[in-house]
Design a protein around this motif. Structure first.
Motif, PDB file in Angstrom:
ATOM      1  N   ALA A  22       0.817  -1.214   0.000  1.00 57.18           N
ATOM      2  CA  ALA A  22       0.000   0.000   0.000  1.00 57.18           C
ATOM      3  C   ALA A  22       0.852   1.265   0.000  1.00 57.18           C
ATOM      4  O   ALA A  22       0.357   2.338  -0.322  1.00 57.18           O
ATOM      5  N   GLU A  23       2.133   1.147   0.353  1.00 58.79           N
ATOM      6  CA  GLU A  23       2.979   2.325   0.485  1.00 58.79           C
ATOM      7  C   GLU A  23       3.953   2.532  -0.662  1.00 58.79           C
ATOM      8  O   GLU A  23       4.633   3.555  -0.716  1.00 58.79           O
ATOM      9  N   VAL A  24       4.001   1.622  -1.586  1.00 55.79           N
ATOM     10  CA  VAL A  24       4.995   1.695  -2.652  1.00 55.79           C
ATOM     11  C   VAL A  24       4.881   2.981  -3.457  1.00 55.79           C
ATOM     12  O   VAL A  24       5.851   3.721  -3.608  1.00 55.79           O
ATOM     13  N   ILE A  25       3.718   3.271  -4.003  1.00 56.59           N
ATOM     14  CA  ILE A  25       3.540   4.460  -4.855  1.00 56.59           C
ATOM     15  C   ILE A  25       3.799   5.743  -4.065  1.00 56.59           C
ATOM     16  O   ILE A  25       4.565   6.608  -4.519  1.00 56.59           O
ATOM     17  N   PRO A  26       3.204   5.920  -2.875  1.00 56.44           N
ATOM     18  CA  PRO A  26       3.507   7.149  -2.122  1.00 56.44           C
ATOM     19  C   PRO A  26       4.983   7.309  -1.795  1.00 56.44           C
ATOM     20  O   PRO A  26       5.523   8.408  -1.881  1.00 56.44           O
ATOM     21  N   LEU A  27       5.662   6.214  -1.443  1.00 55.42           N
ATOM     22  CA  LEU A  27       7.091   6.319  -1.147  1.00 55.42           C
ATOM     23  C   LEU A  27       7.888   6.704  -2.380  1.00 55.42           C
ATOM     24  O   LEU A  27       8.800   7.534  -2.303  1.00 55.42           O
ATOM     25  N   LEU A  28       7.552   6.121  -3.514  1.00 53.44           N
ATOM     26  CA  LEU A  28       8.280   6.480  -4.736  1.00 53.44           C
ATOM     27  C   LEU A  28       8.021   7.926  -5.127  1.00 53.44           C
ATOM     28  O   LEU A  28       8.928   8.616  -5.588  1.00 53.44           O
ATOM     29  N   HIS A  29       6.786   8.398  -4.932  1.00 54.16           N
ATOM     30  CA  HIS A  29       6.513   9.818  -5.199  1.00 54.16           C
ATOM     31  C   HIS A  29       7.355  10.709  -4.299  1.00 54.16           C
ATOM     32  O   HIS A  29       7.957  11.681  -4.770  1.00 54.16           O
ATOM     33  N   LEU A  30       7.418  10.387  -3.009  1.00 46.64           N
ATOM     34  CA  LEU A  30       8.253  11.165  -2.096  1.00 46.64           C
ATOM     35  C   LEU A  30       9.714  11.128  -2.531  1.00 46.64           C
ATOM     36  O   LEU A  30      10.402  12.150  -2.524  1.00 46.64           O
ATOM     37  N   PHE A  31      10.182   9.948  -2.880  1.00 47.87           N
ATOM     38  CA  PHE A  31      11.565   9.785  -3.303  1.00 47.87           C
ATOM     39  C   PHE A  31      11.881  10.642  -4.522  1.00 47.87           C
ATOM     40  O   PHE A  31      12.833  11.421  -4.526  1.00 47.87           O
ATOM     41  N   VAL A  32      11.052  10.555  -5.566  1.00 50.05           N
ATOM     42  CA  VAL A  32      11.271  11.307  -6.803  1.00 50.05           C
ATOM     43  C   VAL A  32      11.070  12.803  -6.574  1.00 50.05           C
ATOM     44  O   VAL A  32      11.860  13.627  -7.045  1.00 50.05           O
ATOM     45  N   GLY A  34       8.540   0.178 -12.556  1.00 53.26           N
ATOM     46  CA  GLY A  34       8.256   0.156 -13.992  1.00 53.26           C
ATOM     47  C   GLY A  34       7.405   1.339 -14.405  1.00 53.26           C
ATOM     48  O   GLY A  34       7.661   1.977 -15.434  1.00 53.26           O
ATOM     49  N   ARG A  35       6.413   1.660 -13.603  1.00 55.30           N
ATOM     50  CA  ARG A  35       5.552   2.815 -13.897  1.00 55.30           C
ATOM     51  C   ARG A  35       6.311   4.136 -13.755  1.00 55.30           C
ATOM     52  O   ARG A  35       5.944   5.124 -14.368  1.00 55.30           O
ATOM     53  N   PHE A  36       7.346   4.147 -12.923  1.00 47.64           N
ATOM     54  CA  PHE A  36       8.146   5.355 -12.726  1.00 47.64           C
ATOM     55  C   PHE A  36       9.295   5.462 -13.723  1.00 47.64           C
ATOM     56  O   PHE A  36      10.149   6.324 -13.597  1.00 47.64           O
ATOM     57  N   GLY A  37       9.348   4.564 -14.701  1.00 45.99           N
ATOM     58  CA  GLY A  37      10.322   4.670 -15.775  1.00 45.99           C
ATOM     59  C   GLY A  37      11.690   4.090 -15.498  1.00 45.99           C
ATOM     60  O   GLY A  37      12.666   4.465 -16.154  1.00 45.99           O
ATOM     61  N   VAL A  38      11.792   3.147 -14.580  1.00 49.45           N
ATOM     62  CA  VAL A  38      13.082   2.523 -14.302  1.00 49.45           C
ATOM     63  C   VAL A  38      13.576   1.777 -15.545  1.00 49.45           C
ATOM     64  O   VAL A  38      12.779   1.266 -16.328  1.00 49.45           O
ATOM     65  N   ASP A  39      14.874   1.751 -15.718  1.00 49.92           N
ATOM     66  CA  ASP A  39      15.476   0.980 -16.806  1.00 49.92           C
ATOM     67  C   ASP A  39      15.656  -0.451 -16.300  1.00 49.92           C
ATOM     68  O   ASP A  39      16.557  -0.716 -15.499  1.00 49.92           O
ATOM     69  N   PRO A  40      14.824  -1.401 -16.746  1.00 49.99           N
ATOM     70  CA  PRO A  40      14.894  -2.758 -16.214  1.00 49.99           C
ATOM     71  C   PRO A  40      16.130  -3.537 -16.654  1.00 49.99           C
ATOM     72  O   PRO A  40      16.393  -4.611 -16.131  1.00 49.99           O
ATOM     73  N   ASN A  41      16.883  -2.988 -17.588  1.00 48.11           N
ATOM     74  CA  ASN A  41      18.053  -3.695 -18.111  1.00 48.11           C
ATOM     75  C   ASN A  41      19.379  -3.037 -17.727  1.00 48.11           C
ATOM     76  O   ASN A  41      20.435  -3.444 -18.209  1.00 48.11           O
ATOM     77  N   VAL A  91      17.494  -3.926  -5.755  1.00 48.17           N
ATOM     78  CA  VAL A  91      17.165  -4.109  -4.345  1.00 48.17           C
ATOM     79  C   VAL A  91      15.747  -4.668  -4.213  1.00 48.17           C
ATOM     80  O   VAL A  91      15.492  -5.560  -3.403  1.00 48.17           O
ATOM     81  N   ALA A  92      14.823  -4.174  -5.024  1.00 46.32           N
ATOM     82  CA  ALA A  92      13.453  -4.702  -5.005  1.00 46.32           C
ATOM     83  C   ALA A  92      13.446  -6.186  -5.361  1.00 46.32           C
ATOM     84  O   ALA A  92      12.703  -6.979  -4.767  1.00 46.32           O
ATOM     85  N   CYS A  93      14.290  -6.579  -6.297  1.00 50.06           N
ATOM     86  CA  CYS A  93      14.415  -8.002  -6.646  1.00 50.06           C
ATOM     87  C   CYS A  93      14.957  -8.797  -5.462  1.00 50.06           C
ATOM     88  O   CYS A  93      14.450  -9.885  -5.163  1.00 50.06           O
ATOM     89  N   GLU A  94      15.967  -8.276  -4.797  1.00 51.38           N
ATOM     90  CA  GLU A  94      16.546  -8.963  -3.637  1.00 51.38           C
ATOM     91  C   GLU A  94      15.490  -9.236  -2.573  1.00 51.38           C
ATOM     92  O   GLU A  94      15.499 -10.272  -1.931  1.00 51.38           O
ATOM     93  N   HIS A  95      14.574  -8.297  -2.418  1.00 45.99           N
ATOM     94  CA  HIS A  95      13.504  -8.446  -1.429  1.00 45.99           C
ATOM     95  C   HIS A  95      12.268  -9.140  -2.009  1.00 45.99           C
ATOM     96  O   HIS A  95      11.265  -9.284  -1.317  1.00 45.99           O
ATOM     97  N   MET A  96      12.360  -9.535  -3.276  1.00 45.28           N
ATOM     98  CA  MET A  96      11.250 -10.195  -3.979  1.00 45.28           C
ATOM     99  C   MET A  96       9.962  -9.370  -3.818  1.00 45.28           C
ATOM    100  O   MET A  96       8.875  -9.889  -3.591  1.00 45.28           O
ATOM    101  N   ASN A  97      10.119  -8.055  -3.973  1.00 46.34           N
ATOM    102  CA  ASN A  97       9.049  -7.098  -3.723  1.00 46.34           C
ATOM    103  C   ASN A  97       8.351  -6.750  -5.041  1.00 46.34           C
ATOM    104  O   ASN A  97       8.682  -5.765  -5.694  1.00 46.34           O
ATOM    105  N   ARG A  98       7.386  -7.591  -5.427  1.00 50.44           N
ATOM    106  CA  ARG A  98       6.661  -7.396  -6.688  1.00 50.44           C
ATOM    107  C   ARG A  98       5.997  -6.026  -6.783  1.00 50.44           C
ATOM    108  O   ARG A  98       6.104  -5.363  -7.817  1.00 50.44           O
ATOM    109  N   PRO A  99       5.292  -5.553  -5.741  1.00 46.79           N
ATOM    110  CA  PRO A  99       4.682  -4.222  -5.865  1.00 46.79           C
ATOM    111  C   PRO A  99       5.702  -3.131  -6.168  1.00 46.79           C
ATOM    112  O   PRO A  99       5.432  -2.224  -6.961  1.00 46.79           O
ATOM    113  N   MET A 100       6.883  -3.207  -5.557  1.00 46.54           N
ATOM    114  CA  MET A 100       7.912  -2.205  -5.819  1.00 46.54           C
ATOM    115  C   MET A 100       8.440  -2.349  -7.246  1.00 46.54           C
ATOM    116  O   MET A 100       8.647  -1.353  -7.936  1.00 46.54           O
TER     117      MET A 100
END
Length: 173
Positions: A38-48, A82-89, A68-77
């Motif tokens: 529930a906090e992923v989007i608000p935290l990313l907005h604060l971060f950006v 991805g929605r925030f434009g991260v380069d997945p590669n 880091v999100a992969c290390e934590h197996m954090n699918r929502p993050m």
């Protein structure tokens, strides 16, 4: 689902942990570890909004936030990044791994540790791999040793490679 404009979308525990800390100074690991779905989007907005860049690497370990999100197996993050434009590669760390390298490694390793290698392939779901593939992560990116994520899986046997190849087919067609 939390709307972007909702008031106080963060839990009291997360608001307390953010108090007095500049988000630009927070490590990526702290950001990921503190985020529930529930906090992923608000935290990313604060971060950006506070000058954070989702594609930068952390100074401590040279990992991207996605890694880091992969290390934590954090699918929502992973999905939110991805929605925030991260380069997945993007490659990061001394090993030059992409998020897909890390997703393959963590998905296999978590099952390996839980099952002590018993019926490894049968127990693999590759959820983190699927999440990274859904935001554009590729299976053909080479790491610092010229290995692909599929090469990493090969060390666990042909059954594991076959299961991962099925995911590759499912996510690239």
């Amino acid at each position: 689902m939390i709307e972007f404009g909702s008031k106080n979308p963060l839990s009291p525990q997360t608001r307390h942990s953010l108090a007095g800390i500049s988000l630009k100074q927070r490590t990526f690991a702290q950001l990921v570890a503190s985020a529930d779905s529930a906090e992923v989007i608000p935290l990313l907005h604060l971060f950006v909004d506070n000058g954070g860049n989702v594609n930068e690497t952390d100074l401590a370990d040279s990992w991207t936030l996605l890694r880091v999100a992969c290390e934590h197996m954090n699918r929502p993050m992973i999905e939110a990044l991805g929605r925030f434009g991260v380069d997945p590669n993007a490659k990061s760390g001394i090993d030059g791994w992409s998020a897909m390298h890390h997703a393959v490694d963590i998905d296999i390793d978590s099952v390996w540790q839980a099952t002590h290698a018993k019926d490894l392939a049968a127990n693999l779901t590759f959820d983190t791999v699927r999440a990274v593939a859904e935001i554009g992560g590729r299976f053909d990116v080479l790491d610092a040793e010229s290995k692909t994520p599929l090469d990493l899986a090969a060390s666990y046997g042909t059954d594991v490679v076959a299961k991962l190849n099925a995911i590759v087919r499912d996510t690239t067609t």
